[in-house]
Design a protein around this motif. Structure first.
Motif, short mmCIF file in Angstrom:
data_model
loop_
_atom_site.label_atom_id
_atom_site.label_comp_id
_atom_site.label_asym_id
_atom_site.label_seq_id
_atom_site.Cartn_x
_atom_site.Cartn_y
_atom_site.Cartn_z
N LEU A 61 0.82 -1.21 0.00
CA LEU A 61 0.00 0.00 0.00
C LEU A 61 0.85 1.27 0.00
CD1 LEU A 61 -2.89 -0.96 2.47
CD2 LEU A 61 -2.99 -0.77 -0.02
N VAL A 62 1.88 1.30 0.85
CA VAL A 62 2.70 2.52 0.90
C VAL A 62 3.58 2.65 -0.34
CG1 VAL A 62 2.70 2.57 3.41
CG2 VAL A 62 4.53 1.38 2.21
N SER A 63 3.80 1.54 -1.05
CA SER A 63 4.57 1.63 -2.29
C SER A 63 3.82 2.39 -3.37
CB SER A 63 4.91 0.22 -2.79
OG SER A 63 5.71 -0.47 -1.86
N MET A 64 2.51 2.55 -3.20
CA MET A 64 1.73 3.32 -4.17
C MET A 64 2.20 4.77 -4.26
SD MET A 64 -0.46 1.19 -5.47
CE MET A 64 0.74 -0.12 -5.29
N VAL A 65 2.90 5.22 -3.21
CA VAL A 65 3.45 6.58 -3.25
C VAL A 65 4.41 6.73 -4.42
CG1 VAL A 65 4.85 8.24 -1.96
CG2 VAL A 65 3.14 6.89 -0.77
N TYR A 66 5.12 5.68 -4.72
CA TYR A 66 6.05 5.72 -5.84
C TYR A 66 5.41 5.29 -7.15
CZ TYR A 66 10.73 6.92 -4.28
OH TYR A 66 11.86 7.62 -3.88
N TYR A 67 4.47 4.33 -7.07
CA TYR A 67 3.89 3.80 -8.29
C TYR A 67 2.91 4.76 -8.94
CZ TYR A 67 5.83 -0.63 -6.65
OH TYR A 67 6.67 -1.62 -6.23
N LEU A 68 2.12 5.46 -8.13
CA LEU A 68 1.08 6.34 -8.68
C LEU A 68 1.63 7.76 -8.79
CD1 LEU A 68 -2.00 5.02 -6.65
CD2 LEU A 68 -1.21 4.33 -8.93
N GLN A 69 1.47 8.33 -9.94
CA GLN A 69 2.06 9.64 -10.22
C GLN A 69 1.49 10.77 -9.35
OE1 GLN A 69 4.59 9.84 -12.34
NE2 GLN A 69 4.90 12.01 -11.84
N PRO A 70 0.17 10.80 -9.07
CA PRO A 70 -0.33 11.88 -8.20
C PRO A 70 0.32 11.88 -6.82
CG PRO A 70 -2.15 10.83 -9.36
CD PRO A 70 -0.94 10.00 -9.63
N PHE A 71 0.51 10.70 -6.23
CA PHE A 71 1.18 10.63 -4.92
C PHE A 71 2.64 11.05 -5.03
CE2 PHE A 71 -2.38 7.71 -4.17
CZ PHE A 71 -2.85 8.20 -2.96
N TYR A 72 3.28 10.62 -6.11
CA TYR A 72 4.70 10.94 -6.27
C TYR A 72 4.91 12.43 -6.47
CZ TYR A 72 9.51 10.74 -7.91
OH TYR A 72 10.85 10.93 -8.04
N ASN A 73 3.99 13.07 -7.17
CA ASN A 73 4.10 14.52 -7.36
C ASN A 73 3.96 15.27 -6.04
OD1 ASN A 73 4.41 14.12 -10.11
ND2 ASN A 73 2.22 14.37 -10.55
N GLY A 74 3.17 14.72 -5.11
CA GLY A 74 2.97 15.40 -3.84
C GLY A 74 4.08 15.15 -2.85
N MET A 75 4.69 13.96 -2.88
CA MET A 75 5.69 13.62 -1.88
C MET A 75 7.10 13.48 -2.44
SD MET A 75 3.63 10.85 0.47
CE MET A 75 2.07 11.28 1.25
N GLY A 76 7.20 13.14 -3.70
CA GLY A 76 8.52 13.04 -4.31
C GLY A 76 9.33 11.89 -3.75
N ASP A 77 10.65 12.11 -3.73
CA ASP A 77 11.55 11.06 -3.23
C ASP A 77 11.38 10.81 -1.73
OD1 ASP A 77 12.59 10.73 -5.74
OD2 ASP A 77 14.21 12.18 -5.44
#
Length: 483
Positions: A61-77
């Motif tokens: 579930l927390v890996s979705m931060v990297y897999y999904l672009q909207p989450f990645y744009n909000g949190m980044g690396d």
């Protein structure tokens, strides 16, 4: 001149497949043994398998931060901190997960705020003095936080939080000297850590939860039952009456080494929310007190076990003289321990344990009477001393069980154990309730005699007395069988 050359005999031909067969057999045996070990671990506690899938679910579930672009744009690396949080926070029990999750969350929040404050305060003095002040802040706070770990209460419950505080404060204050957008970086890391910690806590509580408090409760009950089993069978074993399974003689040894497990479970249970029969702020410290007393009793049993000499096939004459009170003492104190364990298991006040303890006192009186009546001179001193030592240990065990009974009684008051309902003496009130939910209902058949109907699980007979003490009369009782 003819020269003969002796040719050495050629070695016999060896098939290379022959060497592979033992290796393949060993590999197959290792694989089968490894599989059996995995099966045994899973069968011993099936919750371990569920815990493995719970951790895998949280990581996914927390890996979705990297897999999904909207989450990645909000949190980044900084999303990687969510994965790291799940790895280090998710524990086997709910209490352990709550402990680590809340320690990590509050420590990160506090350290991040102090780190930003230190960086902003140092910036007021210019670029020349700023690194010196930051170094001083890091030195002082890290030294103070490290020293606080030596306090027993902090070491017990907040040690992990102090470590995270030191790590986060150092990272924020030091990286703030080179990173321009330090507030944005701190916000991202805090958000991802909260996200990862919340994921762990929610899954741990909602999906096949493993409660540390419930495990502690069961452990204390199990330890009491192990001691009770030994004491109930000690008399027969000491006098060589039984020849059955003797595995119960070694079951008590696990109680001797249960201190670390009990303290760990009690610490984690302190963090847990109300669940099942256990309220919020359940008296877990009282469980530790009962555990200490149980181990003291186990140490007495360890000494008692030393007198079970298998080389002696028949008891001595002196042993036979005090056989009845000794066996009664051992049996009754074992039954008392079993009743106390059942009382804790059901979380109900026990009344029968007091009866068994009274029987133990009567057995001690019988033993004293027997010893006073016997003549010491006619017994062999070598045979007499071990028997006297055994009875003395049994008396110490009875005293220890009395202390355990008092501790469990105190727990019943603090944890609000249920009390069994007693028979009321007033037969005019309808209906009358007896223990275990039976109902007493007066019935008049016109013969000026009182009939009593009792609804219980088996046949019952009761004798009631007329309210007028001057004119008491016998009362018929009616037997009723529930279908």
């Amino acid at each position: 001149m003819a020269i003969e050359i002796a040719s050495s005999p050629s070695p016999p031909y060896q098939n290379p497949n022959c060497n592979l067969k033992p290796s393949i057999s060993k590999i197959n045996h290792a694989i089968v043994e490894f599989g059996m070990r995995i099966k045994k671990i899973a069968e011993d506690d099936p919750r371990r398998v569920a815990h493995s899938f719970k951790v895998a679910l949280a990581i996914t579930l927390v890996s979705m931060v990297y897999y999904l672009q909207p989450f990645y744009n909000g949190m980044g690396d900084a999303g990687m901190w969510a994965i790291l949080t799940v790895v280090v926070v998710f524990e086997y029990t709910v209490g352990a997960t709550l402990s680590k999750g809340m320690n990590r969350g509050f420590a990160t929040l506090l350290a991040g705020a102090l780190g930003l404050g230190a960086e902003s305060f140092a910036s007021l003095f210019g670029s020349t003095v700023k690194p010196v002040l930051l170094g001083c802040f890091v030195f002082l706070l890290v030294a103070a936080a490290t020293f606080s770990r030596f306090f027993p209460n902090i070491k017990k419950r907040y040690d992990y939080g102090v470590l995270i505080f030191i790590l986060t404060f150092s990272l924020v204050s030091v990286s703030g000297y080179r990173v321009e957008k330090i507030i944005e970086l701190a916000h991202q890391r805090l958000s991802t850590i909260i996200f990862g910690g919340a994921t762990c806590i929610i899954i741990s509580i909602c999906v096949c939860p493993v409660w540390a408090g419930e495990d502690l409760h069961k452990l204390i009950v199990l330890n009491l039952e192990k001691l009770a089993t030994f004491l109930e069978g000690f008399g027969s074993e000491y006098y060589r009456i039984s020849e059955g399974d003797k595995s119960f003689l070694a079951a008590y040894k696990s109680v001797l080494n249960s201190k670390a497990t009990e303290e760990s479970l009690a610490n984690f249970a302190w963090w847990e929310v109300a669940h099942g029969k256990f309220r919020f702020r359940h008296p877990w410290k009282q469980y530790l007190k009962i555990g200490v007393l149980t181990r003291q009793c186990a140490y007495h049993i360890e000494a008692l076990n030393g007198y079970l000499d298998e080389k002696i096939e028949t008891p001595s004459e002196f042993q036979k003289t005090i056989q009845e009170p000794c066996m009664k003492m051992s049996s009754e104190v074992g039954k008392a321990l079993r009743e106390l364990g059942l009382s804790m298991k059901l979380m109900m006040c026990s009344s029968t344990s007091a009866i068994h303890m009274e029987n133990c006192r009567k057995a001690i009186d019988e033993l004293n009477t027997t010893l006073q009546a016997s003549t010491v001179e006619k017994w062999d001193i070598v045979e007499t001393i071990p028997v006297i030592a055994t009875t003395s240990i049994l008396v110490d065990i009875i005293k220890c069980v009395e202390t355990i009974s008092e501790a469990i009684e105190e727990l019943s008051k603090q944890a609000h154990f249920q009390k069994p309902k007693d028979i009321t003496s007033d037969i005019n009130d309808k209906p009358h309730f007896i223990q275990h939910g039976g109902v007493v209902k007066p019935v008049d058949d016109g013969n000026k005699k009182e009939w009593v109907t009792i609804n219980v699980d088996s046949t019952a007979t009761i004798l009631l007395e007329d309210e007028n003490p001057q004119e008491s009369k016998p009362v018929k009782s009616k037997k009723v069988m529930n279908n």
